[in-house]
Write an enzyme that holds these catalytic residues in place. Structure first.
Site, PDB file in Angstrom:
ATOM      1  N   ILE A  12       0.850  -1.206   0.000  1.00 11.46           N
ATOM      2  CA  ILE A  12       0.000   0.000   0.000  1.00 11.46           C
ATOM      3  C   ILE A  12       0.882   1.251   0.000  1.00 11.46           C
ATOM      4  O   ILE A  12       0.574   2.247  -0.655  1.00 11.46           O
ATOM      5  CB  ILE A  12      -0.967  -0.008   1.207  1.00 11.46           C
ATOM      6  N   ASN A  35      10.134  -6.609   4.296  1.00 13.48           N
ATOM      7  CA  ASN A  35       9.086  -7.257   3.511  1.00 13.48           C
ATOM      8  C   ASN A  35       8.889  -6.491   2.203  1.00 13.48           C
ATOM      9  O   ASN A  35       7.773  -6.335   1.720  1.00 13.48           O
ATOM     10  CB  ASN A  35       7.785  -7.274   4.343  1.00 13.48           C
ATOM     11  N   SER A  36      10.012  -5.990   1.648  1.00 14.30           N
ATOM     12  CA  SER A  36       9.923  -5.209   0.407  1.00 14.30           C
ATOM     13  C   SER A  36      11.296  -5.200  -0.248  1.00 14.30           C
ATOM     14  O   SER A  36      12.231  -5.811   0.271  1.00 14.30           O
ATOM     15  CB  SER A  36       9.489  -3.775   0.726  1.00 14.30           C
ATOM     16  N   ALA A  82       4.749   1.375   7.937  1.00 10.44           N
ATOM     17  CA  ALA A  82       5.716   0.349   8.351  1.00 10.44           C
ATOM     18  C   ALA A  82       5.193  -0.438   9.545  1.00 10.44           C
ATOM     19  O   ALA A  82       4.966   0.130  10.615  1.00 10.44           O
ATOM     20  CB  ALA A  82       7.042   1.024   8.714  1.00 10.44           C
ATOM     21  N   SER A 125      -6.987  -1.022  10.480  1.00 13.48           N
ATOM     22  CA  SER A 125      -7.611  -2.159   9.783  1.00 13.48           C
ATOM     23  C   SER A 125      -9.013  -2.399  10.306  1.00 13.48           C
ATOM     24  O   SER A 125      -9.314  -2.143  11.483  1.00 13.48           O
ATOM     25  CB  SER A 125      -6.747  -3.402  10.051  1.00 13.48           C
ATOM     26  N   TYR A 150      -1.414  -9.150  16.228  1.00 10.66           N
ATOM     27  CA  TYR A 150      -1.421  -8.192  15.107  1.00 10.66           C
ATOM     28  C   TYR A 150      -2.625  -7.258  15.216  1.00 10.66           C
ATOM     29  O   TYR A 150      -2.495  -6.031  15.176  1.00 10.66           O
ATOM     30  CB  TYR A 150      -1.454  -8.935  13.755  1.00 10.66           C
ATOM     31  N   LYS A 154      -3.135  -2.907  16.088  1.00  8.64           N
ATOM     32  CA  LYS A 154      -3.901  -1.871  15.378  1.00  8.64           C
ATOM     33  C   LYS A 154      -4.811  -1.141  16.362  1.00  8.64           C
ATOM     34  O   LYS A 154      -4.923   0.085  16.335  1.00  8.64           O
ATOM     35  CB  LYS A 154      -4.705  -2.489  14.225  1.00  8.64           C
ATOM     36  N   ASN A 180     -10.343  -4.989   2.688  1.00  7.47           N
ATOM     37  CA  ASN A 180      -9.349  -5.916   2.109  1.00  7.47           C
ATOM     38  C   ASN A 180      -8.683  -5.341   0.854  1.00  7.47           C
ATOM     39  O   ASN A 180      -9.237  -5.443  -0.243  1.00  7.47           O
ATOM     40  CB  ASN A 180     -10.020  -7.250   1.804  1.00  7.47           C
ATOM     41  N   LEU A 201      -6.103 -13.958   0.255  1.00  7.55           N
ATOM     42  CA  LEU A 201      -6.815 -14.658  -0.815  1.00  7.55           C
ATOM     43  C   LEU A 201      -6.331 -14.294  -2.230  1.00  7.55           C
ATOM     44  O   LEU A 201      -6.035 -15.174  -3.038  1.00  7.55           O
ATOM     45  CB  LEU A 201      -8.327 -14.363  -0.686  1.00  7.55           C
ATOM     46  N   VAL A 218     -10.343 -23.203  -0.342  1.00  9.99           N
ATOM     47  CA  VAL A 218     -11.393 -22.262   0.086  1.00  9.99           C
ATOM     48  C   VAL A 218     -11.792 -22.676   1.498  1.00  9.99           C
ATOM     49  O   VAL A 218     -12.257 -23.804   1.713  1.00  9.99           O
ATOM     50  CB  VAL A 218     -12.598 -22.291  -0.880  1.00  9.99           C
ATOM     51  N   PHE A 219     -11.594 -21.759   2.444  1.00 10.50           N
ATOM     52  CA  PHE A 219     -11.775 -22.109   3.855  1.00 10.50           C
ATOM     53  C   PHE A 219     -13.239 -22.075   4.283  1.00 10.50           C
ATOM     54  O   PHE A 219     -13.715 -21.065   4.799  1.00 10.50           O
ATOM     55  CB  PHE A 219     -10.941 -21.168   4.736  1.00 10.50           C
TER      56      PHE A 219
HETATM   57  C1  UD1 Z   1      -6.661 -10.995   7.027  1.00  9.20           C
HETATM   58  C2  UD1 Z   1      -6.437 -10.881   8.494  1.00  9.20           C
HETATM   59  C3  UD1 Z   1      -6.665  -9.444   8.906  1.00  9.20           C
HETATM   60  C4  UD1 Z   1      -5.731  -8.524   8.135  1.00  9.20           C
HETATM   61  C5  UD1 Z   1      -5.915  -8.746   6.648  1.00  9.20           C
HETATM   62  C6  UD1 Z   1      -4.843  -7.980   5.910  1.00  9.20           C
HETATM   63  C7  UD1 Z   1      -7.024 -13.056   9.461  1.00  9.20           C
HETATM   64  C8  UD1 Z   1      -8.003 -13.806  10.270  1.00  9.20           C
HETATM   65  N1  UD1 Z   1      -7.327 -11.764   9.210  1.00  9.20           N
HETATM   66  O1  UD1 Z   1      -7.993 -10.632   6.755  1.00  9.20           O
HETATM   67  O2  UD1 Z   1      -6.455  -9.288  10.281  1.00  9.20           O
HETATM   68  O3  UD1 Z   1      -5.987  -7.189   8.458  1.00  9.20           O
HETATM   69  O4  UD1 Z   1      -5.766 -10.136   6.340  1.00  9.20           O
HETATM   70  O5  UD1 Z   1      -5.052  -8.074   4.542  1.00  9.20           O
HETATM   71  O6  UD1 Z   1      -6.027 -13.594   9.037  1.00  9.20           O
HETATM   72  N2  UD1 Z   1      -9.309 -17.405   2.021  1.00  9.20           N
HETATM   73  C9  UD1 Z   1      -9.419 -18.664   1.466  1.00  9.20           C
HETATM   74  N3  UD1 Z   1      -8.276 -19.296   1.052  1.00  9.20           N
HETATM   75  C10 UD1 Z   1      -7.040 -18.714   1.178  1.00  9.20           C
HETATM   76  C11 UD1 Z   1      -6.946 -17.426   1.745  1.00  9.20           C
HETATM   77  C12 UD1 Z   1      -8.104 -16.802   2.168  1.00  9.20           C
HETATM   78  O7  UD1 Z   1     -10.510 -19.213   1.348  1.00  9.20           O
HETATM   79  O8  UD1 Z   1      -6.048 -19.365   0.806  1.00  9.20           O
HETATM   80  C13 UD1 Z   1     -10.536 -16.691   2.444  1.00  9.20           C
HETATM   81  C14 UD1 Z   1     -10.581 -16.386   3.924  1.00  9.20           C
HETATM   82  O9  UD1 Z   1     -11.199 -17.420   4.632  1.00  9.20           O
HETATM   83  C15 UD1 Z   1     -11.409 -15.089   3.940  1.00  9.20           C
HETATM   84  C16 UD1 Z   1     -11.077 -14.417   2.602  1.00  9.20           C
HETATM   85  O10 UD1 Z   1     -10.544 -15.461   1.783  1.00  9.20           O
HETATM   86  O11 UD1 Z   1     -12.761 -15.400   3.927  1.00  9.20           O
HETATM   87  C17 UD1 Z   1     -10.075 -13.307   2.732  1.00  9.20           C
HETATM   88  O12 UD1 Z   1      -8.943 -13.782   3.443  1.00  9.20           O
HETATM   89  P1  UD1 Z   1      -7.640 -12.885   3.659  1.00  9.20           P
HETATM   90  O13 UD1 Z   1      -7.170 -12.373   2.358  1.00  9.20           O
HETATM   91  O14 UD1 Z   1      -6.692 -13.678   4.472  1.00  9.20           O
HETATM   92  O15 UD1 Z   1      -8.158 -11.627   4.473  1.00  9.20           O
HETATM   93  P2  UD1 Z   1      -8.930 -11.541   5.883  1.00  9.20           P
HETATM   94  O16 UD1 Z   1      -9.089 -12.860   6.524  1.00  9.20           O
HETATM   95  O17 UD1 Z   1     -10.175 -10.771   5.653  1.00  9.20           O
END
Ligand code: UD1
Length: 338
Positions: A12, A35-36, A82, A125, A150, A154, A180, A201, A218-219
């Site tokens: 960002i 991390n950059s 940072a 966040s 973490y 915040k 996100n 994701l 997909v979780f």
């Molecule tokens: C995560 C962090 C959040 C942080 C944000 C930064 C957690 C619980 N939360 O948010 O504190 O501020 O990242 O960007 O870790 N998903 C899958 N498969 C994957 C990865 C993600 O299904 O391999 C799903 C997750 O279950 C979620 C969505 O995708 O529903 C988004 O996940 P992610 O990108 O990790 O963001 P957050 O969980 O919202």
């Protein structure tokens, strides 16, 4: 006008440096490169034609922070990115997160408190809301007990800034609560560069798309949502970056209503994991290999922003659709892997 961007070579941060330079600000970047990469500067130069000043400083080194501000007395504003941001790692190494994210914030605020006037933008966040009781989430929704160190950094960061603003009238601050962030600059000169296996994701999807990963997990698919997968508010990083410049100008031009303010930055639209997968398939023309697996511990069901405050007070609105943001993320991934 000189602006310090800490973590300005990160995801960002680098997009915000571009928007600042596009608007004529002189940018100084501090980054510890944990991390950059310094190569990000080339991308910023390719887009803006201007090279920001860069100093490799670890903000945990208090004397270096002091020396930086002694050398650059004319810094008028700071945008503070940072920080360490891996949720899982923060559970394993809480003290690292408190030192990195809280210690460094305190050192910066101490320096700003010495000035006659200082403007400070903090990277917060939506994680501060936890699983909010009502959707979309407004800024006055209660801050819930943090799920991870973490998330706690915040929340604590916001409190530290608010407390400091109460007693240092020369300090004005805005905390921006991101939903996100995703995507990349449309030029594909800068973007997200996760180290190791992405936890988020969108980079996991694009890395699967280019063949670096076998399959997306997909979780969970039995959440109480339209298709059973979790809902999030995905916002294009360029929209997010623009909001930082608007927030900073609000402080620099004394347009703020209070010396500490908080804004949500999201699109206001929730998307499920499967909708994000579909968006990827649409913009890339590729089928994504994915399978439904168990829920991830700590995941909330849904989170999307009420953006009214940012729309009305900042005059800012996210412009990009999920597909546009996904297209930029995909173009970037393809470019860096080719
Ligand atoms: C995560 C962090 C959040 C942080 C944000 C930064 C957690 C619980 N939360 O948010 O504190 O501020 O990242 O960007 O870790 N998903 C899958 N498969 C994957 C990865 C993600 O299904 O391999 C799903 C997750 O279950 C979620 C969505 O995708 O529903 C988004 O996940 P992610 O990108 O990790 O963001 P957050 O969980 O919202």
């Amino acid at each position: 006008m000189k602006i310090l961007v800490t973590g300005g070579l990160g995801f960002i941060g680098s997009h915000t440096v571009v928007e600042l330079q596009n608007q004529g600000f002189e940018v100084l970047i501090i980054d510890d490169l944990s991390n950059s990469s310094e190569k990000v500067i080339d991308g910023i130069v390719a887009i803006t034609g201007k090279k920001p000043l860069f100093e490799k400083i670890d903000l945990k080194e208090k004397s270096k922070v002091e020396n930086f501000f002694k050398k650059h007395t004319d810094v008028k504003g700071v945008i503070h990115f940072a920080a360490s941001k891996a949720v899982g790692e923060s559970v394993e190494k809480p003290l690292l997160y408190y030192e990195n994210n809280i210690g460094t914030l305190v050192y910066l605020l101490k320096e700003l408190a010495k000035k006659n006037k200082a403007s400070f933008i903090f990277s917060s966040s939506c994680t501060v809301y936890g699983q909010a009781d009502k959707m979309p989430i407004t800024e006055d929704a209660p801050v819930k007990t943090a799920e991870s160190p973490y998330g706690n950094t915040k929340q604590m960061g916001e409190e530290i800034i608010a407390d400091t603003c109460k007693v240092v009238p020369a300090l004005n601050a805005i905390a921006l609560r991101y939903f996100n962030p995703m995507g990349a600059h449309p030029s594909a000169e800068i973007g997200e560069l996760p180290i190791g296996v992405p936890q988020n994701l969108v980079p996991f999807i694009t890395q699967t798309g280019v063949g670096m990963r076998e399959q997306l997990s997909v979780f969970g698919d039995d959440y109480p949502t339209i298709d059973g997968t979790c809902v999030r508010d995905y916002i294009h990083v360029v929209d997010l970056a623009k909001a930082h410049v608007i927030a900073l100008k609000r402080l620099l031009e004394d347009k703020n209503d209070a010396n500490y303010e908080v804004f949500n930055l999201g699109t206001g639209k929730g998307s499920t994991v499967l909708e994000v997968v579909k968006s990827f398939e649409k913009v890339s023309g590729k089928k994504l290999n994915y399978k439904i697996v168990d829920k991830r511990a700590g995941d909330i069901i849904e989170a999307y922003a009420n953006t009214e405050k940012a729309n009305k007070v900042l005059g800012w609105k996210a412009e990009s659709t999920l597909d546009e943001a996904m297209k930029s993320a995909w173009d970037w991934e393809v470019k860096i892997r080719s």
